[in-house]
Design a protein around this motif. Structure first.
Motif: not given
Lengths: 816, 205, 323
Positions: A71-86, A134-138
């Motif tokens: 009950d009362d829970m929230l949802w989490g989401a992750t923003l991930r890097s589009p670049h393999p190196s930056a 890496y691409r997809g890194e949080p």
């Protein structure tokens, strides 16, 4: 009817077989009282009782980590890097925070404790700090009252990236010094010469564990400032340690419970959403659930290391190996994960289960900006096996021997030594396993049913367009953790009367991931304590670590711990019988058991310390059916009477005998706890014109030491073999410039039911004298030799060299 | 018998089945990876739900009335709105079969079915197969033949298998494999799944 | 998914009234719902047409008629189809999975969108999805893409197996719109990408496909669909061939050949047919004819193997039909 246990298969008490067309019924089955077994049995060791969680699973009532709710829970989401190196020049979360329904947006600056985590080296950022690798890194995480709100808000976070050229070629990485680990093995004469020399370079593509249940879990903030985390994982305590470190909390305030695991295969050893959900829960003060989508899942966990393997085998004209030289390069991707251990495995197991007097192996793991790689069923041994088994076939051809003969001629045996100098103690039936698969009757020749032909239901191939090929392979795998790692498992066992019936409660932190670990724990308790009713409690961190559900180690380690705790309970019962201490002397206190009590021992009769026959250590007493009898069969007491004074509970932290590190220069050392062997014979029908392959049959022979649950053993063998088949024929993550281009089930293909042929299985039970009940780890060996056996069969059918897996139609038809 | 305690049994406040709090729109699918690089990010106002669609559907024999955001799939409605989490989301793209349910007696993928389209239909999920304690023959067979390991694909396998038997396509092992090829199992219980279906369809006749 | 208004049409006229730019018709949903989740398709209105009377499989002098809302599984098992046009039944059964075949409509199958990974990923450019934004597949991941009918703007393969079989049989689609009814040859209905890959077919906004007609062809009883793919099932074609053969005394009196998995639209091969008509049904004849199929092929970096594979697929399809 096919599939019955073959009569006489147990003539030496150590082997049983299952026919190829299903209907498999493993031995030791029967039925009794309250425990239903497949085919019967009393539900102890050696029987195949049905899974205690089976009814829940078939009813859809088993709670997987993605099914949890608060009950009362929230949802989490992750923003991930589009670049393999930056580099990260700045992060602006303002727009995300402004989205209605958003409760928190967090970045690396919000990590209160250690900002890096990792299984071996803490080099992986919880959230990217000033660069992404890496691409997809949080990069950031969001909590909102709706999963779509959370994701849309995450899209609004503005990250100022300084894009860099990624390093994506492992050879370039190696030359550039981006080394994670180099494991050299030096045995004998590095300059040995031989009359016959075969060389080859082999490649293994990036395989993915592709479990069906996505990464998911629920973090609930606790009133004491801590967090309760319900998550699908392979190692609760490793997660706990890393989560606590990242949260800057003492370990006691981070409590984990195992939620239902929808498959693991290595991909849940590293953290995914555990810290993220916990951070969001603590920040918002509300429970937070995170569930990855399928594309996110592909990107969000480690993969099998892709490999480049160069081998040179030198042998006499009679095919006896003189030397093996190998160079193995594993692309570890962006972060360390378990790459060091994978490299050591590939190196120490790198020549295969063979006697080789002179060995020079160099195995390397490197960092690139490709997706991080880590544990996957087989753990370095898969890649090496494809290399050395491909070589053994080349050698066979060069010296004019058949593929089984050349292997048998060089087969490792008990007492032989590995390239690391470690002596193989206990049975090592390499030759026998090969002979078992060779001697199986061949499957019938191709008939007219289109379903049996390559292309199958697509009706592409007529019988005359088919070429059949047969291939063999044998592999070796280490069981348990290695190189001096202090591995242990803890079990708490409590025996008490519930409703007047003696009931054992078994509590460990061991992760059931589908392999049947909860079943096995109950079986051990039944056998050791002579009770029928066993409850296996939910795995959580309120009991000591069970270690990882990986390395095929859990039946060995958690089984060993449960057995040890049961024996401690038995000893306490004996003391009560003798009029000793009653209830109350049983609380707290975890006894350490170095494994000296009851290691393996004689399987079956004997009454010796350590066997599983329900005989009490040292006293010749027997506990069975709730009754305690002496050696003469006289009843001394009943559990009901003994337990009337109160429950008996013992906890034991159990260890295997110690291992040693590998010498950094010579690679010598007794690094492994146990070796396990499996052999395969694959029969394929190839349509060379169209490039289609159908695996007609795959036969496995495996020594499991002691089959605690024969049905589950078969399930593990079939499952591992199918994953090896997938690597041979269809599974590869296409990583281009650091980007996974096929993160979906339609583009990353795993075998369907039509792709997996009937499997014939021969199981040997040759006890390992050092292991509980003599057992050997089961889960990984079948994954290892399946791939090279199938490729060998395709080579036999086509004459093509095929040095890379997976094999595709265009490799057979040519690229013209 | 020998229950294995489950995560939802003993922890207060955490359950598999709690009512989704008041009237919020149920979970809807989202694209690929959230990288912020999507050039077509939707305006914030898009997050709000459109006009809800009332549907009347019979689920496992019980009439249910709900108002759904048109974007909601049958899968999410079952799992999030109706607390029937037995049907699993393996890929949400129609590529794995884990979400298989029956609509008007036919096996379909609930992840690609918009809830709005099952108005006035009958839906059967895995929870609707057993009769109280009495398992459906297919469920029983999966247990007896150990046609499962981790169990995640199992509800979809069972629903698909039952549908296949009703379609009349379970007449040989080869046919079973052909007609079950839309259900992926990564643990690869396939040989035992074939055994289970072979057993069950004899009983179901 | 972006929000949309949902209505269920009760009649064709009601459906047509609701149609137009920004509206999508929903039948089985296996393409539309998938692409809406990916936000590749973002209609403002979705009109559910499942109640429309567009069902039925029948045959008359004109041929075989299949209502656009018939489900793939029902058509695949219908005696008129299995008996008269096995290539259709086989193409259907080789598609997708049993569950998807229970859901997907014939009309929807014909109108399905490409599987190109860039088309399906809104974070990349794609001329089909966003005209003018480029085609990353030309130099990118293109193993599954087309070798026939490509342009510099788009190289995506048309994925429907059924469409290939129907094109081989010279099928027509009936389109109903506010402007009236028209029948279009399916082979003409599909457009080449050219400079306008966003225009995939000759369906005007607000038009509905209502039925498919296969002209009567008695010798279509000797027909088959071959599909080559990376695993035994549940996967799109690397190459496929739909063939029908009118064989008398070892001579090809007439033939139909269309191929899939290789073209930006289902690819009929009139030159191949011509090279077979009147000739002996022998391997060398088949191989010479099949070679014509790839004369105009333009392989990409990763799909050159399809040239060989396609030729052999055609040869094999014909060979298997001769028996």
């Amino acid at each position: 009817m096919t599939g019955q246990i073959l009569p006489g298969a147990r003539s030496d008490g150590s082997a049983w077989s299952v026919g190829a067309v299903g209907g498999a019924v493993a031995p030791g089955c029967g039925s009794s009282g309250g425990v239903r077994c497949v085919g019967g049995g009393v539900g102890g060791i050696g029987a195949s009782p049905v899974r205690p969680d089976g009814a829940l699973k078939v009813r859809g009532e088993f709670a997987f980590s993605s099914d949890l709710w608060a009950d009362d829970m929230l949802w989490g989401a992750t923003l991930r890097s589009p670049h393999p190196s930056a580099t990260i020049r700045g992060i602006d979360v303002g727009a995300a925070l402004a989205v209605p329904g958003v409760y928190a947006v967090l970045t690396a600056d919000d990590v209160p404790g250690d900002r890096h985590y990792g299984l071996e080296v803490a080099d992986q950022p919880v959230l990217a700090v000033d660069e992404v690798c890496y691409r997809g890194e949080p990069v950031a995480i969001v909590a909102a009252d709706h999963p779509e709100t959370a994701r849309r808000a995450a899209e609004r976070i503005v990250v100022d990236y300084g894009v860099r050229e990624p390093v994506t070629d492992p050879e370039v990485a190696l030359a550039g010094g981006r080394l994670v680990r180099h494991v050299p093995i030096r045995k004998g004469d590095p300059a040995a010469v031989a009359e016959v020399v075969v060389t080859g370079e082999y490649r293994v593509g990036m395989q993915d564990q592709a479990f069906l249940g996505p990464e998911s879990g629920l973090a609930v903030p606790a009133p004491d400032g801590g967090v309760e985390l319900y998550v699908a994982t392979q190692w609760l305590h490793a997660d706990q340690r890393q989560v606590a470190a990242a949260l800057g909390l003492p370990v006691e305030l981070v409590r984990l419970s195992l939620a239902g695991v929808g498959g693991a295969f290595g991909a849940r050893e590293d953290l995914s959403m555990q810290v993220h959900a916990s951070l969001l829960a603590l920040r918002t003060g509300r429970p937070v659930k995170m569930v990855y989508g399928r594309e996110e899942s592909f990107v969000g966990h480690v993969h099998r290391h892709p490999a480049i393997l160069r081998y040179e085998h030198g042998a006499t004209r009679d095919g006896e190996l003189v030397y093996v030289r190998a160079r193995i390069l594993l692309d570890g991707g962006a972060y360390t994960s378990t790459t060091p251990a994978v490299v050591a495995n590939a190196a120490s197991l790198g020549v295969g289960p063979y006697r080789v007097p002179n060995v020079t192996v160099d195995a390397y793991g490197v960092h690139t900006n490709n997706p991080p790689c880590g544990a996957m069923r087989g753990f370095g041994a898969v890649q090496a096996c494809f290399g050395y088994e491909s070589q053994m076939d080349r050698l066979a051809e060069a010296v004019g021997l058949d593929p089984v003969e050349v292997r048998v001629r060089n087969a490792l045996a008990e007492g032989g030594s590995m390239p690391t100098g470690q002596v193989v103690e206990g049975p090592a039936p390499v030759a026998r396993l090969l002979e078992l698969v060779r001697d199986r009757p061949a499957p019938p020749p191709v008939g007219d049913d289109p379903r049996q032909l390559p292309g199958g239901v697509a009706n592409t191939t007529a019988p005359e367009q088919v070429v059949r090929g047969v291939g063999y392979a044998i592999g070796i795998k280490n069981v348990c953790f290695s190189e001096g790692f202090d591995d242990h498992a803890t079990a708490r066992v409590r025996l008490e009367l519930i409703g007047g019936e003696p009931t054992a409660l078994v509590h460990t932190a061991a992760a059931e991931v589908g392999q049947g670990l909860v079943t096995v724990q109950a079986q051990i308790a039944r056998t050791e304590l002579g009770v029928e009713r066993v409850v296996v409690a939910t795995a959580d961190t309120s009991v000591g670590s069970a270690g990882s559900s990986s390395a095929s180690r859990q039946t060995y380690m958690t089984g060993g711990a449960v057995r040890a705790a049961c024996r401690a309970v038995r000893a306490a019962l004996l003391a009560r019988l003798a009029g000793g201490s009653g209830a109350g002397a049983d609380d707290g206190g975890v006894a350490d058991d170095g494994g000296a009590v009851g290691d393996g021992g004689v399987v079956g009769d004997g009454g010796t310390v350590g066997d599983g026959g329900g005989r009490v250590a040292g006293g010749g007493l027997e506990l069975a059916g709730g009754v305690i009898r002496d050696a003469a069969g006289r009843t001394l007491g009943t559990l009901v009477d003994l337990l009337a004074a109160g429950p008996v509970e013992r906890s034991v932290r159990w260890r295997h005998r110690p291992t040693r590190p590998l010498d950094p220069v010579t690679g010598q050392g007794d690094a492994h706890v146990q070796y396990a062997f499996a052999a395969h014979r694959a029969t394929v029908d190839v349509d060379p014109e169209l490039g289609l392959v159908r695996v007609v049959e795959i036969a496995t022979a495996q020594d499991v030491g002691r089959a605690i649950n024969p049905q589950a053993v078969l399930g593990q063998i079939q499952g591992g073999t199918a994953q090896g088949l997938g690597l041979a024929l269809m599974e590869e993550l296409q990583v281009v410039d650091g980007v996974i281009r096929n993160p979906s089930f339609t583009d990353y293909l795993i075998p369907t039911i039509l792709d997996v042929p009937p499997m014939a299985v021969d199981v040997l039970e040759l006890a390992d004298p050092h292991a509980p009940y003599g057992l050997r780890g089961v889960g990984e060996p079948p994954t290892i030799s399946a791939t090279p056996a199938i490729v060998a069969a395709i080579r036999a059918a086509t004459g093509l060299p095929l040095a890379r897996v997976p094999v595709r139609p265009e490799h057979l038809t040519g690229t013209g | 018998m020998n229950p294995s305690e489950n995560a939802d049994d003993s922890r207060p406040g955490v359950s598999r089945r709690s009512v989704l709090g008041g009237g919020a729109a149920v979970a809807v699918a989202v694209p690929l990876l959230v990288t912020g690089a999507g050039a077509e990010a939707a305006p914030v106002a898009e997050v709000a739900s459109a006009d809800l669609v009332p549907i009347k559907v019979e689920v496992n024999g019980k009439p249910v009335s709900v108002r759904v955001d048109p974007r909601t799939t049958l899968l999410d409605t079952l799992r999030e709105e109706l607390e029937l989490t037995g049907t699993k989301k393996g890929c949400d793209r129609g590529q794995c079969g884990a979400c298989t349910v029956h609509v008007d007696g036919r096996r379909v993928l609930s992840c690609l079915t918009l809830a709005a389209t099952v108005d006035e239909r009958e839906v059967t999920t895995i929870e609707g197969l057993a009769r109280g304690d009495r398992l459906h023959p297919m469920q029983q067979a999966f247990i007896e033949r150990d046609g499962l390991q981790c169990g995640f694909c199992t509800p979809g396998q069972i629903m698909s298998a039952v549908g296949m038997v009703h379609e009349g396509h379970a007449n040989s092992d080869d046919e079973i494999r052909e007609r079950m090829s839309g259900n992926i199992c990564r643990c690869s219980c396939y040989p035992f799944i074939v055994d289970a279906i072979r057993d069950a369809q004899k009983v179901m006749r | 998914m972006r929000p949309f208004d949902y209505t269920a049409a009760q009649s064709v006229s009601q459906a047509l009234a609701g149609g137009g730019a920004g509206t999508a018709y929903l039948a089985g949903g296996t393409t539309l719902v998938d692409l809406m989740k990916l936000e590749v398709m973002t209609p403002r209105q979705v009109v559910d047409i499942n109640r429309l009377p567009l069902r039925g499989v029948s045959a008359d002098r004109d041929g075989l008629h299949v209502g656009a809302l018939e489900r793939m599984s029902d058509v695949a098992g219908h005696p008129l189809v299995t008996g008269g046009y096995p290539v259709l039944a086989q193409a259907l059964l080789r598609s997708a999975s049993p569950q998807l075949r229970n859901m997907a409509s014939i009309g929807g199958n014909l109108l399905q969108r490409v599987r190109c990974g860039y088309f399906r990923d809104t974070s990349t450019g794609c001329n089909k999805r966003r005209p003018g934004s480029g085609c990353p597949a030309v130099d990118g991941e293109n193993r599954g893409h087309a070798i026939l009918g490509t342009s510099d703007s788009c190289v995506a393969t048309h994925p429907s197996d059924l469409a290939v079989a129907l094109v081989a049989l010279d099928a027509r689609v009936r389109l109903v719109g506010r402007g009236g009814t028209r029948d279009v040859r399916l082979a003409d209905f599909y457009l080449l990408p050219g400079d306008t890959p966003e225009r995939e077919h000759d369906l005007r906004p607000g038009e509905l496909v209502t039925r498919v007609t296969v002209p009567a062809l008695a010798w279509a009883t000797r027909s088959a669909y071959l599909k080559i793919r990376d695993r035994q099932s549940y996967e799109f074609a690397l190459a496929s061939a739909a063939v029908a053969l009118d064989l008398r005394g070892g001579v090809v009196r007439d033939v139909r050949v269309a191929v899939g998995g290789v073209g930006t639209r289902p690819w009929r091969l009139p030159a191949v047919e011509e090279a077979l008509r009147g000739r002996a049904a022998r391997p060398e004849v088949f191989e010479a004819a099949a070679a014509l199929a790839v004369e105009a092929a333009r392989p990409l970096t990763h799909n050159g193997f399809k040239t060989t594979l396609l030729r052999r697929t055609i040869v094999r399809a014909l060979t298997n039909l001769v028996g």
